[in-house]
Design a protein around this motif. Structure first.
Motif: not given
Length: 170
Positions: A71-81
């Motif tokens: 969940e953390t990884v996916a959320a951070l990935a979404q934020l950096v995109t």
């Protein structure tokens, strides 16, 4: 570049083998989890159940830890995109969790500019009621405002690949 994580089977690692897969991180956690499960199922180890993140790419300096949740990884990935990665990294460095980073960006992010003085010029233009007699001095006023904002701690700037990100500290 899209953010990716390298997920490895810990059973294989303990057995002296490298078995894992690069997985796109900018998808929902359930889909990432399904790819992790498929990677573990393809392991030559009969009871491969545990995994860890051994590498990452495309997060532009944001540290992804070995046991961060999907969940953390996916959320951070979404934020950096969606936002400048340097800003996301700065806010992560302030100790914010991904959901708080998204809120902080919405509340504090004032855009990317060439300088804080350029942002001050835009701010002056947006306010729009600078008396005519002072309009020729707009740049000087903006430079003074930027200096005061910086010294007073009203704004923080973060260097990005596109320029200087401005964050309000209110």
């Amino acid at each position: 570049m899209s953010p990716w994580i390298y997920v490895a089977s810990l059973s294989d690692y303990v057995a002296g083998r490298l078995h894992g897969e690069w997985i796109a991180a900018d998808q929902n956690p359930e889909d990432i989890g399904a790819e992790v499960t498929a990677m573990l199922a393809a392991s030559p180890e009969p009871y491969a159940e545990e995994w860890a993140i051994h590498d990452h790419d495309g997060f532009d300096g944001i540290e992804i830890h070995e046991y961060d949740s999907l969940e953390t990884v996916a959320a951070l990935a979404q934020l950096v995109t969606e936002h400048p990665p340097e800003v996301v990294g700065y806010l992560r460095g302030e100790g914010l969790e991904p959901e708080d980073i998204a809120e902080a960006i919405e509340d504090r992010f004032c855009g990317v500019h060439d300088s804080l003085a350029d942002y001050a010029c835009e701010w002056i233009d947006d306010v729009g009621d600078l008396p005519e007699v002072y309009r020729n001095y707009r740049w000087s006023i903006a430079q003074a405002m930027a200096h005061d904002w910086e010294v007073g701690g009203e704004y923080t700037t973060v260097r990005t690949s596109e320029g200087l990100a401005v964050l309000a500290n209110v």
